[in-house]
Enzyme design. Structure first.
Site, mmCIF file in Angstrom:
data_model
loop_
_atom_site.group_PDB
_atom_site.id
_atom_site.type_symbol
_atom_site.label_atom_id
_atom_site.label_comp_id
_atom_site.label_asym_id
_atom_site.label_seq_id
_atom_site.Cartn_x
_atom_site.Cartn_y
_atom_site.Cartn_z
ATOM 1 N N LYS A 492 0.844 -1.201 0.000
ATOM 2 C CA LYS A 492 0.000 0.000 0.000
ATOM 3 C C LYS A 492 0.876 1.247 0.000
ATOM 4 O O LYS A 492 2.068 1.172 0.305
ATOM 5 C CB LYS A 492 -0.900 -0.025 1.236
ATOM 6 C CG LYS A 492 -0.117 -0.084 2.548
ATOM 7 C CD LYS A 492 -1.023 -0.399 3.734
ATOM 8 C CE LYS A 492 -0.191 -0.427 5.009
ATOM 9 N NZ LYS A 492 -0.908 -0.939 6.145
ATOM 10 N N ARG A 589 -10.468 0.235 14.375
ATOM 11 C CA ARG A 589 -10.353 1.033 13.158
ATOM 12 C C ARG A 589 -11.490 0.567 12.254
ATOM 13 O O ARG A 589 -12.574 1.088 12.278
ATOM 14 C CB ARG A 589 -8.967 0.817 12.537
ATOM 15 C CG ARG A 589 -8.656 1.696 11.377
ATOM 16 C CD ARG A 589 -7.172 1.674 10.998
ATOM 17 N NE ARG A 589 -6.740 0.402 10.424
ATOM 18 C CZ ARG A 589 -5.504 0.182 9.964
ATOM 19 N NH1 ARG A 589 -4.576 1.131 10.045
ATOM 20 N NH2 ARG A 589 -5.180 -0.984 9.451
ATOM 21 N N TYR A 717 14.059 31.878 4.599
ATOM 22 C CA TYR A 717 12.831 32.557 4.994
ATOM 23 C C TYR A 717 12.801 32.886 6.478
ATOM 24 O O TYR A 717 13.289 32.094 7.300
ATOM 25 C CB TYR A 717 11.615 31.662 4.687
ATOM 26 C CG TYR A 717 11.302 31.582 3.211
ATOM 27 C CD1 TYR A 717 10.998 32.718 2.467
ATOM 28 C CD2 TYR A 717 11.301 30.348 2.568
ATOM 29 C CE1 TYR A 717 10.709 32.615 1.114
ATOM 30 C CE2 TYR A 717 11.007 30.237 1.214
ATOM 31 C CZ TYR A 717 10.718 31.393 0.495
ATOM 32 O OH TYR A 717 10.431 31.299 -0.828
HETATM 33 C C1 LIG Z 1 -0.167 -1.713 7.010
HETATM 34 C C2 LIG Z 1 -0.731 -2.930 7.532
HETATM 35 C C3 LIG Z 1 0.098 -4.015 7.890
HETATM 36 C C4 LIG Z 1 1.597 -3.949 7.881
HETATM 37 O O1 LIG Z 1 2.078 -3.309 9.037
HETATM 38 P P1 LIG Z 1 3.630 -3.116 9.311
HETATM 39 O O2 LIG Z 1 3.692 -2.523 10.655
HETATM 40 O O3 LIG Z 1 4.119 -2.161 8.272
HETATM 41 O O4 LIG Z 1 4.264 -4.431 9.193
HETATM 42 C C5 LIG Z 1 -0.508 -5.201 8.241
HETATM 43 N N1 LIG Z 1 -1.858 -5.313 8.283
HETATM 44 C C6 LIG Z 1 -2.673 -4.285 7.984
HETATM 45 C C7 LIG Z 1 -4.136 -4.496 8.056
HETATM 46 C C8 LIG Z 1 -2.141 -3.069 7.607
HETATM 47 O O5 LIG Z 1 -2.958 -2.046 7.334
#
Ligand SMILES: *Cc1c(COP(=O)(O)O)cnc(C)c1O
Length: 822
Positions: A492, A589, A717
């Protein structure tokens, strides 16, 4: 190309038994990789079991390709339907047998073999020595850094009868490995480059490391070393007869004394010979490491009987080579593979292999020079012809005299030039369009000029991604898991800033099991780039359902409402979809909660068009020990929810819970799959396995201008930067719009220039940043490292109160990504 062997000879050499019908095939190639077999009927495939793959699994596929002979483990049987259709040579240990075959091939080579070991510089010394020796001899050398238990045999099979000298490296990572390498290599001349003082995993002490490495030389006639490496020189003097030692030094009194006079970009090396004659070499480097490596090379070349003049001729063509194959964005959307330091067949094979692994483009173009150091020219170019065919090259551009032999051999578009200048005069960049272009040539052809011409001009800032480090990190996590546990990799957010399609492509080659993206668009982009792995989408929206279906993406379903919408969509479309259920066990979440279970089960039963591919939960604080109890409660809740759902399912979905930190801390909860994220990108958030991971990305830019300022003058700046003393500042081509956080302003951040730290002075601007470089002696155009080896992202993140995730993913898409493979 090794010397041919009959199957019967082979069987004798490895003390094995032969099973199967064929008795009259000649073996001329030995392969351990199923993907690049050129002459299947004359190949012996050696099935090795590695951390990632078991070669035995590829045998049926290889039989299909026409391979007839296999060296296999003694308990291996062909599937019933194939029994009796291939010749199996069965041994207890296939790696050992491979090494025995290599040792035999070694005995057939009558020229001197140079064996190189040490902590650093092995590969460079090998490449440079090969280059220098090729002024006088036909040289065989190990490809890239093939120096391991498997690499050394493959290197030895690369020696052919036309070669006069072989140069090979030997690398070990633990005790008892060198004996095997020595038994194969039997070097007459040894080079001990140096010994690192850092503790190396695998060795108990410095002394043990030294003893092990020195075992390479037990049968050598001569051993070259530098007197200033006291540990090495003491050890060798104590344990080897003095008439076998060749010592060089900066000072007089050694066999060879070399004094160095450094100039700006080059140096002069004065050689005082034992007979007091003096010779001056001119070399194009001035850094310590290169100067040490080059003196090893000169000493070895002299020992092998080369005249200083001929050595100087060879040194002229050396560069501070970057031996890595590099991907560079080229003109008209083309992609260039830069391999401008290659000069032999083995290197060409590796480069073509690398090319084959890239995402397909319109055409495969090969720009290639004469190969140097070839043994039998006719045979070698015949092999090049076969490689062109095997790797499906569409367009050949060849430079040199010998390579003209290829004219008309392959029915493809082709052009021949006698020199690089002639090619450059005729090279039109507009003939390339969305092509994959491999540029591979011996150093003296100066193919950098071609790459330069074809390269797309890029803004001074690049993010370099080292795909070897990525492989290392992937394998590290894999080694923490049971062999059957699947790995889903989170790509992602543009693969945490690294560039999703290239990284996904590399993961596809590593045979990752699943990918995951945040949004449907990200998944669509991967499919359009030819990624075939299953892809989970974390946060799909209703408008994208049609794309999910069209691109075979697998959505996460996280609430009863969303379940209904998707189920309805599939019903209307009369289609079916694989989905993943997010179970909320404490992250709060997205996800189904305990109270949703009955409703969820009802929905699953009523909607068989949604197939539950997996059940997962996400840990809220896997990296923090203080929350261990909370995490354990999450596992327990997950177990209960899974059990409930699975009681009501006729099939078994994959279960997964661990992110990177979870794999490090709770491997006992790996379930059927894990979700690897930040760890792959080189950051071990728990700190437990920092040493095993390698940073994969380096953010670099260049100095645009240097200014002399007086004490008290202000910078940038709001006049926030104030010169503390008279000195110099440098303006670098990177600002917050590139993703360089504004919180690094006013000394909170620093960068590395020529290995030295330089703090940010004043406020970070949109596209530029000013750095205090007083006393550092820098100049315009110098490279600046923002982070990478030497500056850890973790530390930078701490300095501004954030986490490495944010820094990684903030790098703007206007920063060019460049990918490397060693
Ligand atoms: C981003 C994510 C991960 C990976 O997490 P890391 O800490 O980068 O290993 C795993 N599971 C879900 C659902 C995520 O959103």
């Amino acid at each position: 190309m090794m010397q041919n062997l009959s199957l019967d000879q082979l069987v004798g050499l490895v003390h094995a038994e032969k099973h199967g019908p064929l008795d009259d095939i000649e073996i001329s190639q030995i392969a351990i990789d199923s993907r690049n077999i050129l002459q299947p009927e004359n190949t012996l495939f050696v099935a090795l079991k590695g951390a990632k793959f078991d070669g035995h699994e590829f045998i049926p596929e290889l039989m299909d390709q026409g391979v007839k002979a296999f060296l296999v483990r003694d308990d291996f049987e062909l599937p019933f339907s194939l029994t009796g259709q291939a010749c199996l040579i069965k041994v207890k240990n296939t790696l050992k047998a491979l090494q025995e075959l290599a040792a035999y091939q070694r005995t057939l080579f009558k020229g001197p073999l140079v064996g190189i070991t040490g902590s650093n510089g092995k590969t460079i010394v090998k490449e440079w020595l090969g280059q220098v020796l090729s002024q006088k001899f036909a040289v065989a050398k190990s490809p890239k850094s093939y120096n391991s238990q498997v690499g050394v045999p493959l290197s030895l099979f690369g020696i052919d009868p036309g070669h006069q000298v072989a140069v090979m490296e030997a690398g070990i990572s633990k005790p008892n490995e060198m004996e095997t390498l020595t038994a194969m290599l039997m070097p007459q001349l040894g080079i001990f480059t140096n010994i690192g003082t850092a503790h190396e995993e695998g060795f108990e002490s410095m002394q043990q490391k030294l003893e092990e490495k020195a075992k390479l030389f037990v049968y050598s006639d001569f051993i070259i070393f530098r007197k200033e490496h006291i540990l090495i020189s003491d050890y060798l003097k104590k344990n080897f007869p003095s008439d076998r030692l060749i010592e060089w030094s900066d000072n007089i009194g050694s066999d060879y004394s070399f004094t160095v006079k450094k100039e700006e970009q080059s140096s002069k090396i004065l050689l005082m010979r034992p007979d007091l004659r003096v010779f001056t070499f001119q070399v194009p480097f001035s850094d310590e490491a290169s100067l040490e490596n080059i003196r090893h090379v000169i000493t070895a070349a002299l020992t092998l009987g080369m005249e200083p003049q001929a050595i100087q001729e060879g040194l002229k063509h050396l560069k501070a080579i970057d031996m890595r194959l590099t991907l560079k964005p080229g003109c008209n959307e083309s992609l260039i593979i830069d391999d401008t330091y290659n000069n032999d067949l083995a290197g060409l094979r590796l480069a073509l292999d690398f090319m084959a692994a890239q995402r397909p483009k319109k055409r495969k173009v090969l720009i290639i020079s004469d190969l140097l150091q070839v043994g039998n020219t006719t045979q070698v170019y015949a092999e090049v012809g076969r490689l062109l065919e095997f790797y499906g090259i569409d367009y050949l551009i060849a430079v040199g005299e010998d390579i003209q032999r290829l004219k008309g051999e392959n029915p493809i578009q082709q052009e021949f030039y006698s020199s690089t200048e002639e090619l450059l005069q005729n090279l039109q960049t507009d003939v390339f369009d969305n092509d994959l272009i491999l540029v591979t040539g011996a150093r003296k052809f100066g193919f950098e000029a071609i790459v330069n011409r074809l390269q797309q001009r890029i803004h001074g800032t690049t993010l370099e991604i080292n795909l070897n480090s990525l492989t290392n990190n992937y394998n590290f996590y894999k080694s923490r898991l049971k062999p059957q546990t699947k790995i889903m990799v989170m790509v992602k957010a543009f693969a945490y800033g690294g560039g999703a399609s290239e990284i996904a492509n590399h993961l596809q080659q590593l045979k990752a099991d699943y990918l995951a993206v945040a949004y449907t668009d990200e998944g669509v982009a991967l499919r359009e780039e030819g990624i075939r792995l299953p892809i989970m989408v974390l946060n799909p929206v209703q408008e994208s359902f049609i794309h999910l279906k069209a691109y075979q993406l697998e959505p996460v379903v996280y609430s009863p409402g969303f379940f209904r919408e998707l189920a309805k969509f599939c019903e209307v479309q009369q289609t079916h979809m694989k989905v993943h259920l997010d179970l909320d066990t404490g992250m709060h979440r997205l996800g189904f909660e305990e109270t949703h279970m009955d409703e969820l089960i009802g929905l699953i039963k009523a909607n068989p068009q949604l197939e539950i591919a997996s059940l997962y939960t996400h840990l809220a604080a896997a990296d923090e020990s203080e929350h261990e109890n909370y995490t354990r409660d999450q596992f327990q809740a997950f177990d209960q929810m899974c059990a409930k759902i699975m009681e009501n399912l006729a099939y078994k979905p994959i279960r997964h819970a661990l992110n990177s930190a979870g794999i490090a801390k709770y491997p006992e909860h790996q379930y059927d799959m894990v979700r690897l994220g930040i760890g792959l990108y080189g950051i071990e958030v728990t700190g437990k396995y920092d040493k095993q991971l390698k940073p994969i990305s380096t953010l670099k830019t260049t100095i645009s201008q240097v200014k002399n300022l007086k004490k008290g003058q202000t910078i940038g700046y709001s006049r926030k930067g104030i010169m503390p003393e008279d000195g110099q500042i440098a303006t670098i081509a990177l600002g917050y719009a590139d993703g360089y956080d504004r919180r690094f302003s006013n000394g909170r951040g620093y960068v590395l220039i020529n290995g030295k730290k330089a703090p940010v002075i004043g406020n970070v601007c949109m596209d530029m940043t000013m750095i205090n470089v007083s006393g550092l002696n820098v100049k315009e155009g110098d490279e600046v490292i923002i982070y990478g080896p030497g500056i850890s992202l973790k530390e930078l993140a701490e300095r501004i109160g954030t986490i490495p995730y944010e820094l990684l993913t903030n790098i703007s898409s206007r920063v060019k990504r460049v990918y490397y493979l060693d």
